[in-house]
Design a protein around this motif. Structure first.
Motif, PDB file in Angstrom:
ATOM      1  N   LEU A 157      99.329  93.176  33.241  1.00  0.00           N
ATOM      2  CA  LEU A 157      97.959  92.914  33.671  1.00  0.00           C
ATOM      3  C   LEU A 157      97.905  91.672  34.555  1.00  0.00           C
ATOM      4  CD1 LEU A 157      95.689  94.799  32.776  1.00  0.00           C
ATOM      5  CD2 LEU A 157      94.951  93.046  31.149  1.00  0.00           C
ATOM      6  N   GLY A 158      98.709  90.680  34.229  1.00  0.00           N
ATOM      7  CA  GLY A 158      98.859  89.499  35.073  1.00  0.00           C
ATOM      8  C   GLY A 158      97.677  88.560  35.105  1.00  0.00           C
ATOM      9  N   MET A 159      96.834  88.598  34.101  1.00  0.00           N
ATOM     10  CA  MET A 159      95.651  87.732  34.122  1.00  0.00           C
ATOM     11  C   MET A 159      95.989  86.270  33.844  1.00  0.00           C
ATOM     12  SD  MET A 159      92.803  90.123  32.250  1.00  0.00           S
ATOM     13  CE  MET A 159      91.405  89.106  32.653  1.00  0.00           C
ATOM     14  N   ALA A 160      96.906  86.037  32.918  1.00  0.00           N
ATOM     15  CA  ALA A 160      97.203  84.654  32.526  1.00  0.00           C
ATOM     16  C   ALA A 160      97.691  83.793  33.689  1.00  0.00           C
ATOM     17  CB  ALA A 160      98.208  84.650  31.374  1.00  0.00           C
ATOM     18  N   PRO A 161      98.619  84.266  34.528  1.00  0.00           N
ATOM     19  CA  PRO A 161      99.053  83.427  35.655  1.00  0.00           C
ATOM     20  C   PRO A 161      97.948  83.174  36.677  1.00  0.00           C
ATOM     21  CG  PRO A 161     100.641  85.180  35.209  1.00  0.00           C
ATOM     22  CD  PRO A 161      99.422  85.511  34.445  1.00  0.00           C
ATOM     23  N   LYS A 162      97.031  84.125  36.814  1.00  0.00           N
ATOM     24  CA  LYS A 162      95.979  83.991  37.814  1.00  0.00           C
ATOM     25  C   LYS A 162      94.802  83.149  37.325  1.00  0.00           C
ATOM     26  CE  LYS A 162      97.080  88.591  39.627  1.00  0.00           C
ATOM     27  NZ  LYS A 162      96.623  90.005  39.693  1.00  0.00           N
ATOM     28  N   LEU A 163      94.593  83.148  36.011  1.00  0.00           N
ATOM     29  CA  LEU A 163      93.457  82.435  35.420  1.00  0.00           C
ATOM     30  C   LEU A 163      94.006  81.411  34.431  1.00  0.00           C
ATOM     31  CD1 LEU A 163      91.308  85.611  34.714  1.00  0.00           C
ATOM     32  CD2 LEU A 163      91.080  84.073  36.684  1.00  0.00           C
ATOM     33  N   SER A 164      94.431  80.297  34.980  1.00  0.00           N
ATOM     34  CA  SER A 164      95.177  79.349  34.146  1.00  0.00           C
ATOM     35  C   SER A 164      94.326  78.619  33.119  1.00  0.00           C
ATOM     36  CB  SER A 164      95.885  78.330  35.037  1.00  0.00           C
ATOM     37  OG  SER A 164      94.954  77.707  35.906  1.00  0.00           O
ATOM     38  N   TYR A 165      92.999  78.795  33.148  1.00  0.00           N
ATOM     39  CA  TYR A 165      92.143  78.124  32.165  1.00  0.00           C
ATOM     40  C   TYR A 165      91.999  78.909  30.857  1.00  0.00           C
ATOM     41  CZ  TYR A 165      88.659  81.511  33.755  1.00  0.00           C
ATOM     42  OH  TYR A 165      87.998  82.669  34.069  1.00  0.00           O
ATOM     43  N   ILE A 166      92.451  80.168  30.842  1.00  0.00           N
ATOM     44  CA  ILE A 166      92.216  81.000  29.658  1.00  0.00           C
ATOM     45  C   ILE A 166      93.247  80.733  28.573  1.00  0.00           C
ATOM     46  CG2 ILE A 166      91.198  82.817  31.080  1.00  0.00           C
ATOM     47  CD1 ILE A 166      93.785  84.441  30.623  1.00  0.00           C
ATOM     48  N   ARG A 167      92.914  81.166  27.352  1.00  0.00           N
ATOM     49  CA  ARG A 167      93.873  81.110  26.258  1.00  0.00           C
ATOM     50  C   ARG A 167      94.694  82.398  26.249  1.00  0.00           C
ATOM     51  NH1 ARG A 167      89.594  80.821  21.958  1.00  0.00           N
ATOM     52  NH2 ARG A 167      88.666  82.048  23.621  1.00  0.00           N
ATOM     53  N   ASP A 168      95.978  82.225  26.218  1.00  0.00           N
ATOM     54  CA  ASP A 168      96.920  83.343  26.237  1.00  0.00           C
ATOM     55  C   ASP A 168      97.398  83.519  24.797  1.00  0.00           C
ATOM     56  OD1 ASP A 168      98.784  85.210  26.870  1.00  0.00           O
ATOM     57  OD2 ASP A 168      99.981  83.939  28.181  1.00  0.00           O
ATOM     58  N   ARG A 169      96.757  84.432  24.054  1.00  0.00           N
ATOM     59  CA  ARG A 169      96.945  84.462  22.600  1.00  0.00           C
ATOM     60  C   ARG A 169      97.134  85.887  22.066  1.00  0.00           C
ATOM     61  NH1 ARG A 169      97.346  79.847  23.854  1.00  0.00           N
ATOM     62  NH2 ARG A 169      96.166  78.053  23.059  1.00  0.00           N
ATOM     63  N   ASN A 170      98.068  86.621  22.637  1.00  0.00           N
ATOM     64  CA  ASN A 170      98.199  88.018  22.203  1.00  0.00           C
ATOM     65  C   ASN A 170      98.662  88.159  20.755  1.00  0.00           C
ATOM     66  OD1 ASN A 170     100.717  87.007  22.981  1.00  0.00           O
ATOM     67  ND2 ASN A 170     101.484  89.008  23.622  1.00  0.00           N
ATOM     68  N   VAL A 171      99.597  87.336  20.305  1.00  0.00           N
ATOM     69  CA  VAL A 171     100.121  87.468  18.946  1.00  0.00           C
ATOM     70  C   VAL A 171      99.060  87.072  17.922  1.00  0.00           C
ATOM     71  CG1 VAL A 171     101.879  86.661  17.311  1.00  0.00           C
ATOM     72  CG2 VAL A 171     102.492  87.098  19.696  1.00  0.00           C
ATOM     73  N   GLU A 172      98.366  85.971  18.179  1.00  0.00           N
ATOM     74  CA  GLU A 172      97.340  85.527  17.238  1.00  0.00           C
ATOM     75  C   GLU A 172      96.189  86.530  17.156  1.00  0.00           C
ATOM     76  OE1 GLU A 172      99.525  81.933  18.794  1.00  0.00           O
ATOM     77  OE2 GLU A 172      98.665  83.757  19.663  1.00  0.00           O
ATOM     78  N   LEU A 173      95.821  87.108  18.286  1.00  0.00           N
ATOM     79  CA  LEU A 173      94.767  88.116  18.265  1.00  0.00           C
ATOM     80  C   LEU A 173      95.215  89.371  17.531  1.00  0.00           C
ATOM     81  CD1 LEU A 173      93.114  87.844  21.775  1.00  0.00           C
ATOM     82  CD2 LEU A 173      91.990  87.664  19.577  1.00  0.00           C
ATOM     83  N   PHE A 174      96.463  89.747  17.725  1.00  0.00           N
ATOM     84  CA  PHE A 174      96.987  90.909  16.999  1.00  0.00           C
ATOM     85  C   PHE A 174      96.957  90.647  15.501  1.00  0.00           C
ATOM     86  CE2 PHE A 174     100.517  93.290  15.067  1.00  0.00           C
ATOM     87  CZ  PHE A 174     100.169  94.580  15.432  1.00  0.00           C
ATOM     88  N   PHE A 175      97.314  89.440  15.083  1.00  0.00           N
ATOM     89  CA  PHE A 175      97.238  89.063  13.668  1.00  0.00           C
ATOM     90  C   PHE A 175      95.811  89.236  13.153  1.00  0.00           C
ATOM     91  CE2 PHE A 175      96.231  85.792  10.511  1.00  0.00           C
ATOM     92  CZ  PHE A 175      97.151  86.098   9.516  1.00  0.00           C
ATOM     93  N   GLY A 176      94.829  88.850  13.978  1.00  0.00           N
ATOM     94  CA  GLY A 176      93.446  89.018  13.566  1.00  0.00           C
ATOM     95  C   GLY A 176      93.058  90.479  13.413  1.00  0.00           C
ATOM     96  N   VAL A 177      93.434  91.292  14.378  1.00  0.00           N
ATOM     97  CA  VAL A 177      93.128  92.728  14.301  1.00  0.00           C
ATOM     98  C   VAL A 177      93.839  93.359  13.100  1.00  0.00           C
ATOM     99  CG1 VAL A 177      93.425  94.947  15.473  1.00  0.00           C
ATOM    100  CG2 VAL A 177      92.620  92.947  16.755  1.00  0.00           C
ATOM    101  N   LEU A 178      95.010  92.851  12.788  1.00  0.00           N
ATOM    102  CA  LEU A 178      95.751  93.336  11.627  1.00  0.00           C
ATOM    103  C   LEU A 178      94.939  93.166  10.344  1.00  0.00           C
ATOM    104  CD1 LEU A 178      98.568  94.458  10.876  1.00  0.00           C
ATOM    105  CD2 LEU A 178      99.310  92.104  10.522  1.00  0.00           C
ATOM    106  N   GLY A 179      94.047  92.168  10.349  1.00  0.00           N
ATOM    107  CA  GLY A 179      93.173  91.995   9.202  1.00  0.00           C
ATOM    108  C   GLY A 179      92.282  93.199   8.959  1.00  0.00           C
ATOM    109  N   MET A 180      91.908  93.881  10.019  1.00  0.00           N
ATOM    110  CA  MET A 180      91.096  95.094   9.873  1.00  0.00           C
ATOM    111  C   MET A 180      91.914  96.285   9.400  1.00  0.00           C
ATOM    112  SD  MET A 180      88.536  95.503  13.129  1.00  0.00           S
ATOM    113  CE  MET A 180      88.000  97.142  12.640  1.00  0.00           C
TER     114      MET A 180
END
Length: 603
Positions: free
Chosen positions: A309-332
Motif C-alpha cells: 500500500l505504501g502509505m507509511a513512507p508517504k505519510l510520515s506523520y502516521i502511526r505504523d502499527r500493524n502488529v499492535e492493531l492485529f493484536f487488538g482485532v485478535l481480542g474480538m
C-alpha cells in the motif's frame, strides 16, 4: 483528545522496543540469527527520523497544523521473515480434527457424568480456549441443565461449584439469579468470613462477580469481599500454583482480558495442577500452537499488504502499527475459523487509523472539512478537490473497502460492506466536531462532550469490520440490529471513552488538547482531578454492567455476534491498565504480543 477514537486505537498505539524477547522456554519462532543478545534490533527514533509530509497550506492556516510526532514501527516487515511450516500446520489441523476433538467430545458428552460435572468440564474448556469447538454441544447441555436449575442448586453449598455454574450459565445467555449467593451470607447480611479459608471458591467468586448486572448489589459486595481477602493471602496459605493464579487474577480479571491470552496463561496453571486431565491439556496446547500459526500466516498477509500500500513512507506523520492493531482485532476473534475476519478487520482498522491520525494530529481544520465532505460523497471522482497528501488516504480507504467487498461477493455475501461505509461516514462527522473543539481550544460541558466523545472511539465500527466476514448471522438481521443502535454499543463506547480520557488526561492537557472527559467534568462541576476521575470510574463500571446485561439478555442476534462485543470490552484493560499503553508502550504489552505470536507451547 488522545486517540479520540480507536477505530481501533487510533492515536494511542504502542511503540514497542528494547527488552528481551525470549522467555524461559528454548522454543521460539524467531530465528536465532535474528536475535543477537535476544533482542530486536531497533534504533530509537530521533526528530530527524520523523519529518512530516509537506502539505499545500501556508500562512496562518499552517500555524494551526497540530504537528504530533510518532515513532516508527517497531516490527516493520519482521513477520515476513518468520517461517511457517505448512506441513506442520496441516499435521496439527489433522490431529485436532481427527484425534483430539472426538476424544474431548467423549469427555464432554459422557453419559455417566452428572449435570454439575458437565458444567465443570465446560468451564475448563472455556478456560483452556477450546470450548469454541463444541458450541452446539455446550448450548444443548446448558439448555437442558438450566431447566432443572432449582434442583441442581437446592442443596449445593460449595462456593466454587455455585460460582462456576453462575459463570458458565451467564456466559451462554442464561440469567442465573445472583440470589444464589445469599446462602453464603451470615445473618448480618455480609459474606461469611469463613469463606476466606476456601481460596479456590473465593477466586471463582471473584471472577464470577465481574458478570454482575446493574442493580445486582450482591455482586459488587462479592467483588469487594473477595478482592480484600484474596489480596491478603500469602504464599504460605495456599499452593504456589494457586497463589500465582490468584495474584494474576487480581492484577487482571478474566473478563478484563482477551480469550486467547486467558487460555495461554491458564494452560500454564493447569499444567501444574495435580490430577489434571492429560487429554484436555494436550488438546489445549495443540490448539494454542495451531492458533499461533494461523496468526503468523495472517500477519504475513497483513504486513505484505500494508507494505504494498505504501502509505507509511508517504505519510510520515502516521502511526505504523500493524502488529499492535492485529493484536487488538485478535481480542474480538481468536478462533481459527475467523482468519478472514481478523485480516479484513485489521486492514480496515489500519487505513481508518490513518484517517484519524490525519484529522487529529496533522490536518488543518479546512483540510479536515474537505476530507469529511469527500467521505460523505464516497466517490473517487471527487478526489481532485483534496490536498495531494489526502488523496493518498482517501483513495486507499475506498479501494480497501472495494477490495474487501469484491472478496465478500465472491463468497456469496452481497451488500455486506454498506454497514462499514455508513459507519465510516458517521465517524468522519465525529472527527470533524472533535477537530473544531481542538483547533478552538474549547472545553464543552461534560454532557456535550460525551454526546460526541462517547461515539468517537468507534468500537461499534470495529465490530462492524469483523461482522462482514462472519457467517453466523443473516445479513439483513445483523444490519437491522446494528442500525437499531443497541445499548451494548453505547455502553461499550462510553467505557472506552472514559478509560481513555482518564489514562491520557495529563498528556492531553499538557499539549493544549483541553476537550477531555476529565477536564470537562472538572470545569463543569468545579472539582479536583481526583474527584472527577472517581466519578468517571463509577460511570465506567456501570456501563460495563450494561454491556454484560445486553450480552446475556439480548436475543436479537446469535450469541456468536454478541460475544464479539463483550470481547472488545475485555480488550480495553490490556491497553489502559496502567496508564496509556497505546501512546506510551510498556513491557507488559510487548510481553503479551511476544507470548502470543512468537513462542509455541512445548508439548
Amino acid at each position: 483528545m488522545e486517540a479520540s477514537k480507536m477505530c481501533f486505537g487510533l492515536k494511542t498505539l504502542p511503540n514497542v522496543y528494547n527488552g528481551p524477547l525470549c522467555h524461559k522456554t528454548n522454543l521460539s519462532l524467531i530465528p536465532r540469527r535474528l536475535l543477537p543478545n535476544n533482542t530486536l534490533s531497533y534504533k530509537k527514533p530521533t526528530k530527524h527520523d520523523l519529518l512530516c509530509v509537506k502539505a499545500e497550506s501556508s500562512g496562518d492556516l499552517e500555524s494551526t497544523r497540530p504537528l504530533t510526532y510518532f515513532s516508527p514501527s517497531t516490527w516493520g516487515d519482521y513477520f515476513l521473515s518468520i517461517p511457517v511450516d505448512d506441513s506442520e500446520f496441516e499435521a496439527l489441523e489433522q490431529e485436532i480434527e481427527s484425534v483430539m476433538k472426538p476424544k474431548v467430545r467423549d469427555i464432554l458428552m459422557c453419559p455417566h457424568s452428572s449435570d454439575k460435572e458437565q458444567i465443570r468440564v465446560i468451564h475448563l474448556l472455556i478456560s483452556l480456549g477450546i470450548a469454541h469447538y463444541y458450541e452446539s454441544e455446550i448450548e444443548e447441555i446448558l439448555h437442558q441443565a438450566f431447566q432443572k436449575l432449582d434442583d441442581l442448586i437446592s442443596e449445593e453449598d460449595d462456593l466454587e461449584t455455585i460460582a462456576i455454574m453462575f459463570e458458565v450459565f451467564r456466559l451462554y445467555g442464561h440469567k442465573m439469579s445472583c440470589d444464589v449467593f445469599d446462602r453464603f451470607k451470615d445473618i448480618d447480611g455480609k459474606f461469611k468470613e469463613s469463606l476466606a479459608q476456601d481460596a479456590r471458591g473465593m477466586l471463582q467468586l471473584y471472577e464470577a462477580a465481574h458478570l454482575g448486572l446493574p442493580s445486582e448489589d450482591i455482586m459488587d459486595e462479592a467483588l469487594t469481599f473477595t478482592r480484600h481477602h484474596l489480596g491478603s493471602l500469602t504464599g504460605q496459605e495456599t499452593s504456589p500454583n494457586l497463589f500465582k493464579q490468584i495474584q494474576h487474577a487480581l492484577y487482571r480479571a478474566r473478563y478484563h482480558s482477551i480469550e486467547i491470552v486467558v487460555a495461554r496463561q491458564y494452560i500454564s496453571f493447569y499444567d501444574q495442577e495435580e490430577g489434571h486431565d492429560k487429554t484436555l491439556l494436550k488438546f489445549a496446547k495443540l490448539n494454542f500452537n495451531f492458533c499461533q500459526m494461523h496468526y503468523i500466516k495472517e500477519l504475513k498477509i497483513i504486513t505484505k499488504w500494508w507494505k504494498e500500500l505504501g502509505m507509511a513512507p508517504k505519510l510520515s506523520y502516521i502511526r505504523d502499527r500493524n502488529v499492535e492493531l492485529f493484536f487488538g482485532v485478535l481480542g474480538m476473534f481468536f478462533e481459527p475459523r475467523y482468519s478472514l475476519a481478523r485480516i479484513n478487520a485489521t486492514k480496515l482498522t489500519m487505513v481508518l487509523t490513518v484517517v484519524d491520525d490525519t484529522c487529529d494530529a496533522y490536518a488543518t481544520l479546512p483540510e479536515v472539512i474537505s476530507l469529511h465532505d469527500a467521505f460523505q460523497r464516497w466517490d473517487l471522482g471527487t478526489m481532485e478537490e483534496l490536498p495531494i497528501y489526502m488523496r493518498i488516504i482517501y483513495q486507499n480507504v475506498l479501494e480497501t473497502v472495494e477490495d474487501i467487498d469484491r472478496e465478500m461477493k465472491a463468497r456469496g455475501k452481497f451488500g455486506s460492506l454498506q454497514l462499514t461505509i455508513d459507519e465510516t461516514k458517521s465517524l468522519l462527522k465525529l472527527y470533524l466536531e472533535i477537530a473544531k473543539w481542538a483547533r478552538a481550544g474549547h472545553v464543552p460541558s461534560f454532557e456535550d462532550y460525551m454526546e460526541i466523545g462517547s461515539s468517537s472511539p468507534g468500537m461499534d465500527d470495529l465490530a462492524s469490520y469483523g461482522f462482514i466476514s462472519m457467517d453466523e448471522c443473516d445479513q439483513k438481521q445483523l444490519n437491522e440490529w446494528f442500525n437499531s443502535k443497541p445499548k451494548i454499543f453505547d455502553a461499550l463506547n462510553i467505557v472506552f471513552r472514559l478509560r481513555n480520557d482518564i489514562a491520557t488526561f495529563e498528556q492531553e492537557v499538557s499539549r493544549g488538547e483541553v476537550a477531555n472527559g476529565v477536564n470537562c467534568y472538572m470545569k463543569q462541576h468545579g472539582v479536583t482531578k481526583e474527584a472527577a476521575v472517581e466519578e468517571l470510574r463509577k460511570m465506567e463500571r456501570e456501563n460495563y454492567k450494561i454491556i454484560v446485561e445486553e450480552f446475556i439478555l439480548s436475543k436479537a442476534v446469535p450469541r456468536q455476534i454478541l460475544v464479539r462485543v463483550i470481547n472488545i470490552a475485555c480488550l480495553i484493560d490490556s491497553f489502559y491498565k496502567e496508564g496509556d499503553a497505546f501512546g506510551h508502550p510498556d513491557q507488559k504489552l510487548k510481553d503479551l504480543i511476544v507470548s502470543l505470536f512468537l513462542h509455541p507451547i512445548p508439548l
